[in-house]
Design a protein around this motif. Structure first.
Motif, PDB file in Angstrom:
ATOM      1  N   LEU A  74       0.847  -1.186   0.000  1.00  0.00           N
ATOM      2  CA  LEU A  74       0.000   0.000   0.000  1.00  0.00           C
ATOM      3  C   LEU A  74       0.883   1.236   0.000  1.00  0.00           C
ATOM      4  O   LEU A  74       1.850   1.317   0.756  1.00  0.00           O
ATOM      5  CB  LEU A  74      -0.898   0.020   1.240  1.00  0.00           C
ATOM      6  CG  LEU A  74      -1.655  -1.263   1.580  1.00  0.00           C
ATOM      7  CD1 LEU A  74      -2.443  -1.069   2.868  1.00  0.00           C
ATOM      8  CD2 LEU A  74      -2.578  -1.666   0.447  1.00  0.00           C
ATOM      9  N   SER A  75       0.539   2.211  -0.821  1.00  0.00           N
ATOM     10  CA  SER A  75       1.291   3.468  -0.861  1.00  0.00           C
ATOM     11  C   SER A  75       0.330   4.640  -0.802  1.00  0.00           C
ATOM     12  O   SER A  75      -0.590   4.737  -1.623  1.00  0.00           O
ATOM     13  CB  SER A  75       2.132   3.571  -2.132  1.00  0.00           C
ATOM     14  OG  SER A  75       3.181   2.619  -2.118  1.00  0.00           O
ATOM     15  N   ALA A  76       0.536   5.514   0.193  1.00  0.00           N
ATOM     16  CA  ALA A  76      -0.205   6.762   0.295  1.00  0.00           C
ATOM     17  C   ALA A  76       0.686   7.893  -0.204  1.00  0.00           C
ATOM     18  O   ALA A  76       1.855   7.984   0.171  1.00  0.00           O
ATOM     19  CB  ALA A  76      -0.632   7.021   1.738  1.00  0.00           C
ATOM     20  N   VAL A  77       0.121   8.735  -1.060  1.00  0.00           N
ATOM     21  CA  VAL A  77       0.864   9.868  -1.635  1.00  0.00           C
ATOM     22  C   VAL A  77       0.090  11.145  -1.359  1.00  0.00           C
ATOM     23  O   VAL A  77      -1.116  11.211  -1.618  1.00  0.00           O
ATOM     24  CB  VAL A  77       1.064   9.693  -3.157  1.00  0.00           C
ATOM     25  CG1 VAL A  77       1.814  10.883  -3.740  1.00  0.00           C
ATOM     26  CG2 VAL A  77       1.806   8.393  -3.457  1.00  0.00           C
ATOM     27  N   TRP A  78       0.786  12.153  -0.821  1.00  0.00           N
ATOM     28  CA  TRP A  78       0.144  13.448  -0.624  1.00  0.00           C
ATOM     29  C   TRP A  78       1.141  14.570  -0.848  1.00  0.00           C
ATOM     30  O   TRP A  78       2.356  14.353  -0.862  1.00  0.00           O
ATOM     31  CB  TRP A  78      -0.499  13.541   0.760  1.00  0.00           C
ATOM     32  CG  TRP A  78       0.454  13.570   1.915  1.00  0.00           C
ATOM     33  CD1 TRP A  78       0.950  14.673   2.556  1.00  0.00           C
ATOM     34  CD2 TRP A  78       1.029  12.440   2.587  1.00  0.00           C
ATOM     35  NE1 TRP A  78       1.786  14.300   3.584  1.00  0.00           N
ATOM     36  CE2 TRP A  78       1.853  12.934   3.622  1.00  0.00           C
ATOM     37  CE3 TRP A  78       0.918  11.045   2.413  1.00  0.00           C
ATOM     38  CZ2 TRP A  78       2.570  12.094   4.476  1.00  0.00           C
ATOM     39  CZ3 TRP A  78       1.637  10.214   3.257  1.00  0.00           C
ATOM     40  CH2 TRP A  78       2.444  10.743   4.282  1.00  0.00           C
ATOM     41  N   ARG A  79       0.598  15.763  -1.019  1.00  0.00           N
ATOM     42  CA  ARG A  79       1.412  16.950  -1.325  1.00  0.00           C
ATOM     43  C   ARG A  79       1.094  18.037  -0.306  1.00  0.00           C
ATOM     44  O   ARG A  79       0.079  18.733  -0.448  1.00  0.00           O
ATOM     45  CB  ARG A  79       1.139  17.409  -2.759  1.00  0.00           C
ATOM     46  CG  ARG A  79       1.568  16.362  -3.783  1.00  0.00           C
ATOM     47  CD  ARG A  79       0.995  16.586  -5.167  1.00  0.00           C
ATOM     48  NE  ARG A  79       1.353  15.464  -6.048  1.00  0.00           N
ATOM     49  CZ  ARG A  79       0.702  14.305  -6.097  1.00  0.00           C
ATOM     50  NH1 ARG A  79      -0.358  14.100  -5.325  1.00  0.00           N
ATOM     51  NH2 ARG A  79       1.104  13.353  -6.912  1.00  0.00           N
ATOM     52  N   PRO A  80       1.940  18.201   0.719  1.00  0.00           N
ATOM     53  CA  PRO A  80       1.667  19.204   1.754  1.00  0.00           C
ATOM     54  C   PRO A  80       1.765  20.636   1.248  1.00  0.00           C
ATOM     55  O   PRO A  80       1.265  21.558   1.885  1.00  0.00           O
ATOM     56  CB  PRO A  80       2.728  18.919   2.818  1.00  0.00           C
ATOM     57  CG  PRO A  80       3.804  18.176   2.104  1.00  0.00           C
ATOM     58  CD  PRO A  80       3.131  17.401   1.020  1.00  0.00           C
TER      59      PRO A  80
END
Length: 271
Positions: A74-80
């Motif tokens: 599982l990979s979570a990707v976000w852009r703060p």
């Protein structure tokens, strides 16, 4: 064991022969409850985008054969912000009939997040101000972590007469550009450009000055390496970003030639 994912459901793993006939009546779904760090973070399972949103995301496969484990990445990707991309990856093992929580909310030191910073160049006059604040001179070895087009190490070697400069960047195009800039300034014999992830660096003991312009999060990840491996008296200079509760020895606010305001920070090892 490989699986395929279609949209938000786990596909049935094919079975054949006597094992299939024996397991038909006992099949149960594989269930996952994924706890996400942010509601709008993107989630992939085994590299396939799930298209779901929210801080809790539930998945169930068609019934599959019991008596074996099913492993998923599982990979979570976000852009703060508009220049940083964070990827957090976990591997989980699930058995049919059981619901397993996969918690991606907290960072894990044993499996650290990958952080990629979009290239934003430091203006040349701010580069000079950073190198002046760090007191760069003929005896210095200057490292720039996340060097972009190499302008800091090139300036250190050419205008500030540093003994040596080392730039590190993840992007092969930036590495190529850095080498071209070193040749243009005739300091290619004093400047080394390395392609790689700055978070993979384990030892900076060769450096007497380290320059940074990445993010607060990356500075914090690098801080233990800086404090542990740099020699006493070595300097760390950062454009904009700080180091948590490790307070700078000096901070300067300058107005660039473009009219914008910039902050630069200086730390010294052992002070």
């Amino acid at each position: 064991m490989r699986r395929c994912l279609v949209l938000t459901s786990f596909a049935l793993l094919g079975l054949a022969g006597p094992a299939f006939a024996q397991a038909v009546a006992e099949k149960q779904p594989v269930k996952l409850r994924v706890l996400m760090p942010f509601a709008n973070a993107e989630l992939t399972v085994d590299g396939t985008d799930t298209k779901k949103t929210g801080t809790i995301r539930n998945f169930a496969s068609p019934p599959v054969a019991p008596g074996r484990d099913y492993a998923y990445t599982l990979s979570a990707v976000w852009r703060p912000n508009n220049y940083t991309t964070v990827t957090r990856t976990r591997k989980v093992t699930v058995r049919p009939g059981e619901e397993v929580d996969a918690d991606l909310r907290q960072a894990d030191e044993k499996n650290p997040d990958k952080i990629v910073i979009r290239y934003v160049p430091t203006p040349p006059d701010v580069v000079d101000a950073m190198l002046k604040l760090a007191g760069v001179g003929a005896n210095d070895v200057v490292y720039d972590l996340g060097c972009g087009d190499g302008r800091i190490v090139v300036a250190a070697a050419s205008r500030f007469k540093a003994k040596r400069g080392v730039g590190v960047d993840l992007d092969p195009e930036r590495v190529k550009e850095s080498k071209e800039n070193a040749r243009a300034e005739k300091v290619e014999n004093k400047v080394e450009i390395r392609q790689g992830d700055v978070l993979d660096i384990k030892d900076l003991s060769e450096a007497t000055v380290v320059a940074l312009y990445m993010s607060d999060a990356l500075n914090l990840r690098l801080r233990p390496i800086l404090q542990k491996t740099l020699k006493p008296g070595s300097r760390v200079v950062s454009h904009r970003f700080t180091m948590g509760d490790w307070k700078p020895l000096e901070t300067k606010t300058i107005t660039g030639k473009d009219g914008d305001t910039y902050e630069i920070h200086l730390w010294k090892i052992g002070e």
